[in-house]
Design an enzyme around this catalytic site. Structure first.
Site, PDB file in Angstrom:
ATOM      1  N   ILE A  56       0.843  -1.199   0.000  1.00  0.00           N
ATOM      2  CA  ILE A  56       0.000   0.000   0.000  1.00  0.00           C
ATOM      3  C   ILE A  56       0.871   1.239   0.000  1.00  0.00           C
ATOM      4  O   ILE A  56       0.585   2.224  -0.664  1.00  0.00           O
ATOM      5  CB  ILE A  56      -0.912   0.053   1.253  1.00  0.00           C
ATOM      6  CG1 ILE A  56      -1.799  -1.177   1.347  1.00  0.00           C
ATOM      7  CG2 ILE A  56      -1.746   1.327   1.247  1.00  0.00           C
ATOM      8  CD1 ILE A  56      -2.562  -1.250   2.662  1.00  0.00           C
ATOM      9  N   SER A  57       1.950   1.177   0.776  1.00  0.00           N
ATOM     10  CA  SER A  57       2.766   2.373   0.916  1.00  0.00           C
ATOM     11  C   SER A  57       4.170   2.022   1.398  1.00  0.00           C
ATOM     12  O   SER A  57       4.350   1.117   2.204  1.00  0.00           O
ATOM     13  CB  SER A  57       2.072   3.320   1.906  1.00  0.00           C
ATOM     14  OG  SER A  57       3.006   4.011   2.681  1.00  0.00           O
ATOM     15  N   GLY A  59       6.812   3.998   3.285  1.00  0.00           N
ATOM     16  CA  GLY A  59       7.089   5.258   3.974  1.00  0.00           C
ATOM     17  C   GLY A  59       8.506   5.338   4.498  1.00  0.00           C
ATOM     18  O   GLY A  59       9.377   4.560   4.112  1.00  0.00           O
ATOM     19  N   LYS A  60       8.707   6.296   5.374  1.00  0.00           N
ATOM     20  CA  LYS A  60      10.035   6.534   5.944  1.00  0.00           C
ATOM     21  C   LYS A  60      10.450   5.419   6.882  1.00  0.00           C
ATOM     22  O   LYS A  60      11.595   5.028   6.934  1.00  0.00           O
ATOM     23  CB  LYS A  60      10.040   7.838   6.761  1.00  0.00           C
ATOM     24  CG  LYS A  60       9.829   9.080   5.949  1.00  0.00           C
ATOM     25  CD  LYS A  60       9.858  10.330   6.837  1.00  0.00           C
ATOM     26  CE  LYS A  60       8.740  10.361   7.861  1.00  0.00           C
ATOM     27  NZ  LYS A  60       7.379  10.536   7.319  1.00  0.00           N
ATOM     28  N   GLU A  61       9.496   4.928   7.672  1.00  0.00           N
ATOM     29  CA  GLU A  61       9.873   3.990   8.715  1.00  0.00           C
ATOM     30  C   GLU A  61       9.336   2.588   8.511  1.00  0.00           C
ATOM     31  O   GLU A  61       9.777   1.666   9.167  1.00  0.00           O
ATOM     32  CB  GLU A  61       9.420   4.524  10.078  1.00  0.00           C
ATOM     33  CG  GLU A  61       7.956   4.912  10.151  1.00  0.00           C
ATOM     34  CD  GLU A  61       7.598   5.475  11.521  1.00  0.00           C
ATOM     35  OE1 GLU A  61       6.554   5.065  12.074  1.00  0.00           O
ATOM     36  OE2 GLU A  61       8.371   6.301  12.031  1.00  0.00           O
ATOM     37  N   ILE A 150      -8.215   0.246   6.628  1.00  0.00           N
ATOM     38  CA  ILE A 150      -9.094   1.396   6.403  1.00  0.00           C
ATOM     39  C   ILE A 150      -9.219   1.603   4.901  1.00  0.00           C
ATOM     40  O   ILE A 150      -8.281   2.061   4.246  1.00  0.00           O
ATOM     41  CB  ILE A 150      -8.556   2.688   7.088  1.00  0.00           C
ATOM     42  CG1 ILE A 150      -8.214   2.432   8.559  1.00  0.00           C
ATOM     43  CG2 ILE A 150      -9.567   3.823   6.947  1.00  0.00           C
ATOM     44  CD1 ILE A 150      -9.372   1.926   9.408  1.00  0.00           C
ATOM     45  N   ASP A 198       2.398  13.601  16.005  1.00  0.00           N
ATOM     46  CA  ASP A 198       2.741  13.758  14.585  1.00  0.00           C
ATOM     47  C   ASP A 198       1.446  13.892  13.779  1.00  0.00           C
ATOM     48  O   ASP A 198       1.305  13.347  12.690  1.00  0.00           O
ATOM     49  CB  ASP A 198       3.573  12.568  14.093  1.00  0.00           C
ATOM     50  CG  ASP A 198       4.183  12.809  12.710  1.00  0.00           C
ATOM     51  OD1 ASP A 198       4.343  13.986  12.309  1.00  0.00           O
ATOM     52  OD2 ASP A 198       4.496  11.822  12.017  1.00  0.00           O
ATOM     53  N   ASP A 215      -0.850   6.089  12.308  1.00  0.00           N
ATOM     54  CA  ASP A 215       0.579   6.362  12.519  1.00  0.00           C
ATOM     55  C   ASP A 215       0.840   6.885  13.934  1.00  0.00           C
ATOM     56  O   ASP A 215       1.260   8.021  14.126  1.00  0.00           O
ATOM     57  CB  ASP A 215       1.033   7.394  11.469  1.00  0.00           C
ATOM     58  CG  ASP A 215       2.530   7.321  11.204  1.00  0.00           C
ATOM     59  OD1 ASP A 215       3.202   6.505  11.850  1.00  0.00           O
ATOM     60  OD2 ASP A 215       3.013   8.094  10.364  1.00  0.00           O
TER      61      ASP A 215
END
Ligand code: ATP
Ligand code: MN
Length: 263
Positions: A56-57, A59-61, A150, A198, A215
């Protein structure tokens, strides 16, 4: 169809499924270490997830995958990278000042990531129990966190930022979502006793016209020495975003004052 034929087909499907999982594991394998693969396999063996369907994604982490559980429901599988240094930097910002900081210092990097993932899981549990609209946490093992998906049919819901930019929200929707988010913050502070730390239009998804907060690994207890500072930043981000959309917003300082008053 004879019994024998049916059995043969069943077996074939089973085999295919196994291959399918292996295929996907190969894509996981190119990004993650052996320990992560065995963690994913463990979650499959213990029937938390049946299969991974796709990314899906990235990301950074972490990478977030779309998966399916044993009841056929979509799930989101967040797998934390155990190797990146970008993440290291951002993590220390939150860990320094935490009363448990000294315990972290002696830990090895992988253990720290595992702890970070379990922190996100525990924050989700605490928020979900307190009535904050977050994805329901389902299971956690090492650096792999499984939660409610989601979205619909494997398609994730848009982030607040995307929903706004793609003009999916009317003024009335925006007003309702803004009010709802401010209520979520209230519940987070008063019931869950946590600050997200965040929060922005990038960490809120819009599903069925309702905001879902995501997150939450960095969320911290309201008694953390920097909690108020993070809370102010969260509220300022949200206010700034909605102000830009043209709707009426509450002054952040007023909101914080009301939030921290005892009534
Ligand atoms: P980033 O660096 O992009 O902020 P991250 O590593 O901090 O990513 P998250 O923000 O938790 O990780 O998730 C990254 C993306 O994955 C989200 O922006 C969202 O698109 C998707 N996502 C996260 N959780 C879910 C979920 N429960 N259901 C569906 N999609 C999700
Ligand atoms: Mn994010």
């Amino acid at each position: 169809m004879s019994r024998k034929d049916r059995d043969l087909i069943d077996r074939k499907i089973k085999e295919e499924k196994r291959f399918f999982d292996t295929d996907l594991l190969e894509t996981v394998e190119s990004v993650f270490d052996k320990a992560t693969i065995s963690t994913v396999l463990h979650l499959m063996r213990t029937k938390c997830i049946k299969s991974l369907k796709g990314v899906i994604s990235s990301g950074k982490e972490a990478r977030v995958y779309w998966g399916i559980d044993y009841e056929g429901r979509d799930v989101a599988v967040k797998i934390y990278y155990t190797l990146t240094s970008e993440f290291k930097k951002s993590m220390w910002k939150y860990l320094a000042g935490d009363p448990r900081y000294d315990e972290y210092k002696g830990m090895n990097w992988k253990k720290l990531i595992y702890m970070w993932a379990s922190k996100e899981y525990r924050n989700l549990v605490r928020m979900h129990r307190s009535g904050v609209r977050v994805p329901k946490p389902l299971c956690i093992k090492n650096n792999v966190l499984v939660m409610e998906f989601i979205g619909e049919n494997g398609v994730r819901a848009p982030l607040l930022k995307e929903a706004y930019e793609e003009e999916l929200l009317s003024i009335e929707d925006l007003e309702n979502i803004y009010r709802d988010i401010m209520d979520q913050i209230k519940v987070m502070i008063r019931e869950a006793k946590l600050v997200h730390a965040d929060l922005s239009e990038y960490n809120i998804m819009i599903h069925m016209n309702k905001p879902y907060i995501i997150d939450v690994s960095q969320a911290l207890p309201i008694n953390h020495p920097n909690a108020q500072e993070f809370l102010r930043a969260d509220i300022t981000n949200i206010t700034r975003f909605f102000e830009k959309t043209g709707i009426q917003v509450i002054d952040p300082e007023e909101f914080i004052k009301e939030l921290l008053s005892s009534d």
